[in-house]
Design an enzyme around this catalytic site. Sequence first.
Site, PDB file in Angstrom:
ATOM      1  N   ARG A 259       0.888  -1.278   0.021  1.00 57.68           N
ATOM      2  CA  ARG A 259       0.168  -0.002  -0.053  1.00 57.68           C
ATOM      3  C   ARG A 259       0.777   1.179   0.060  1.00 57.68           C
ATOM      4  O   ARG A 259       1.823   1.237   0.659  1.00 57.68           O
ATOM      5  CB  ARG A 259      -0.902   0.093   1.116  1.00 57.68           C
ATOM      6  CG  ARG A 259      -1.865  -1.240   1.234  1.00 57.68           C
ATOM      7  CD  ARG A 259      -2.947  -0.972   2.317  1.00 57.68           C
ATOM      8  NE  ARG A 259      -3.629  -2.255   2.337  1.00 57.68           N
ATOM      9  CZ  ARG A 259      -4.660  -2.259   3.312  1.00 57.68           C
ATOM     10  NH1 ARG A 259      -5.086  -1.697   4.293  1.00 57.68           N
ATOM     11  NH2 ARG A 259      -5.436  -3.688   3.024  1.00 57.68           N
ATOM     12  N   ARG A 274       2.599   0.428  10.461  1.00 55.70           N
ATOM     13  CA  ARG A 274       2.129   0.799   9.238  1.00 55.70           C
ATOM     14  C   ARG A 274       3.073   0.833   8.219  1.00 55.70           C
ATOM     15  O   ARG A 274       4.221   1.756   8.288  1.00 55.70           O
ATOM     16  CB  ARG A 274       1.521   2.223   9.410  1.00 55.70           C
ATOM     17  CG  ARG A 274       0.491   2.854   8.433  1.00 55.70           C
ATOM     18  CD  ARG A 274       0.198   4.139   8.389  1.00 55.70           C
ATOM     19  NE  ARG A 274      -0.711   4.189   9.436  1.00 55.70           N
ATOM     20  CZ  ARG A 274      -2.012   3.766   9.006  1.00 55.70           C
ATOM     21  NH1 ARG A 274      -2.653   3.093   8.114  1.00 55.70           N
ATOM     22  NH2 ARG A 274      -3.101   3.865  10.213  1.00 55.70           N
ATOM     23  N   GLU A 346      -5.394  -2.015  15.025  1.00 53.59           N
ATOM     24  CA  GLU A 346      -6.686  -2.702  14.202  1.00 53.59           C
ATOM     25  C   GLU A 346      -5.849  -3.834  13.362  1.00 53.59           C
ATOM     26  O   GLU A 346      -4.973  -3.687  12.751  1.00 53.59           O
ATOM     27  CB  GLU A 346      -7.147  -1.791  13.199  1.00 53.59           C
ATOM     28  CG  GLU A 346      -8.119  -2.418  12.356  1.00 53.59           C
ATOM     29  CD  GLU A 346      -8.657  -1.598  10.953  1.00 53.59           C
ATOM     30  OE1 GLU A 346      -8.460  -0.327  11.268  1.00 53.59           O
ATOM     31  OE2 GLU A 346      -8.807  -2.219   9.938  1.00 53.59           O
ATOM     32  N   SER A 349     -10.550  -6.641   9.884  1.00 52.38           N
ATOM     33  CA  SER A 349     -11.893  -5.815   9.615  1.00 52.38           C
ATOM     34  C   SER A 349     -12.684  -6.928   8.787  1.00 52.38           C
ATOM     35  O   SER A 349     -12.297  -7.469   7.843  1.00 52.38           O
ATOM     36  CB  SER A 349     -11.375  -4.855   8.512  1.00 52.38           C
ATOM     37  OG  SER A 349     -12.217  -3.815   8.627  1.00 52.38           O
ATOM     38  N   ARG A 388       1.176  -6.405  12.980  1.00 55.66           N
ATOM     39  CA  ARG A 388       0.450  -5.839  14.142  1.00 55.66           C
ATOM     40  C   ARG A 388       0.383  -6.875  15.202  1.00 55.66           C
ATOM     41  O   ARG A 388       0.266  -6.542  16.316  1.00 55.66           O
ATOM     42  CB  ARG A 388      -0.836  -5.197  13.873  1.00 55.66           C
ATOM     43  CG  ARG A 388      -0.453  -3.912  12.893  1.00 55.66           C
ATOM     44  CD  ARG A 388      -2.027  -2.995  12.416  1.00 55.66           C
ATOM     45  NE  ARG A 388      -1.659  -1.977  11.811  1.00 55.66           N
ATOM     46  CZ  ARG A 388      -2.504  -0.940  11.260  1.00 55.66           C
ATOM     47  NH1 ARG A 388      -3.734  -1.347  11.565  1.00 55.66           N
ATOM     48  NH2 ARG A 388      -2.168   0.021  10.546  1.00 55.66           N
TER      49      ARG A 388
END
Length: 424
Positions: A259, A274, A346, A349, A388
């Site tokens: 990303r 990140r 997070e 999802s 994470r």
Amino acid sequence: MLSLQFIRENADRVKRDVLLRNTTAPVDRILQLDEERRAILQQVEALRAKRNTVSKAIGATKDAADREVRIVEMRLVGDEIERLDTGLNKIEAELKEKLYEVPNILDPDVPKGPDETSNQLVEVVGDLPRFPFAPRPHWELGEIVGGLDIERGAKMSGSRFYTLRGPLAKLQRALIQFMLNEHGRAGFTEAYLPYMLTEASLYAAGQLPKFRDNLYRDFEEDYYFIPTAEVAFVNLYRDEIIPAGQLPMRFVGHTPCFRREKMSAGRDVRGIKRGHQFEKVEMFVYCEPEQSEAELEALVARARSIPEILGLPYRVLALCSGDIGFNSTKTFDLEIWAPGQGEWLEVSSASNCLDFQAWRANIRYRPGGEQGVRHPHMLNASGLALPRTVIAVMENYQREDGSIEVPEALQPYMGMNVIPAVMA
RNA sequence: GGAGGGGUCGCAUAGUGGUCUAGUGCGCCCGCCUGCUAAGCGGGUUCCGGGGUAACUCGGUCGAGGGUUCAAAUCCCUCCCCCUCCGCCA
């Protein structure tokens, strides 16, 4: 995307949900284009029908003069068809483009709110750990156990890259193996997928055109690097009709994700939370519409089982209308507590996308004992996102000297009980 | 990267400008016949879109997209994929 027919029949609902998402979409323009399209379509199809009939008659006509008259007549009809077709193509191109911009409808259960501050806390599971010392953030622990090297990652690839070595590299691999095995045991079919996809595949999955800025692509060829395995899973059955009796299909796969995070330089800079490249274990489900609500619950339960087995405190959030993803009708996030940096991370999802992606990717299935084809519902959930989860294990299982206990479930994968401190 | 071959209905194949409304075989579905089964006989069998309450009807669809023509599976152009051989390679 939503089907034209659905938008036509549920225009008010669609428009209301767009507003609730705190975004915009050209719904009125779509309705207008749809009407124009059908008006022209009727004219052009009538002309085509005429030309087809007459052309066939020309083939059967012996009289040369008669043929010539009709050919001239059809030449004019052909010109008119071409003229109408040009207008029609323009309308259809715009219609398609605009349809791509309309987000999915919202499930009635979705909490209303403009942004992430309105997300609803569903549940907190596990006690937040209390340490008799000040818990360290993972970047400090990484230095102490000697496995996290941010500088050398940046040297070879720039900021937001890092390298892992020794027990930390192994910890990440152990987590991937562990999660694949857990989901596999629950009946999910493991899949290995391409990490680069064509532009058409990115459109089909809904990443393009909207999220172009977040994607890496090959400079010379038609390849995009996947931002998530979801994109590949959607394309597994693109342009296919799934035979009767195969749904539900449940998949799990591990892929790297790429990303372009073009965000402000000051945010999330410390550590490895990140990056531009990260690992993720992803679950994906194709099912019949009647099953998708239950499948979403099952996916959330699957994802939750990971922090539960690992003994990591986590919470579940129901995303609100303003924060939920473009493709999704209903999303739950899982966040694991990272005591070192004092933050919820997070890690998953889970989304029900209904038939939104099926329409876009042209995926149908044959229902058993019924005529025709239907669009399957498609769901995705991380199970879980990797660095994470590595962070969460490090920070929750740290000891005062900076060494890190290995959660029991991971010990067989790691071949050790403790990641020792090598630098005090 | 080079050379050659190929992509037609679920599968296998036929089709080189109008008789293709894409034929035939197999498979599948419905019906008839039939102690049962098989065989036989008749009909059906892509998907998308438009119109219609519906029966039905019209348009498109032969890997994709353009073009030529009154008319394209068929002719022309561009691209994609698969197979064989060569080169290269983890």
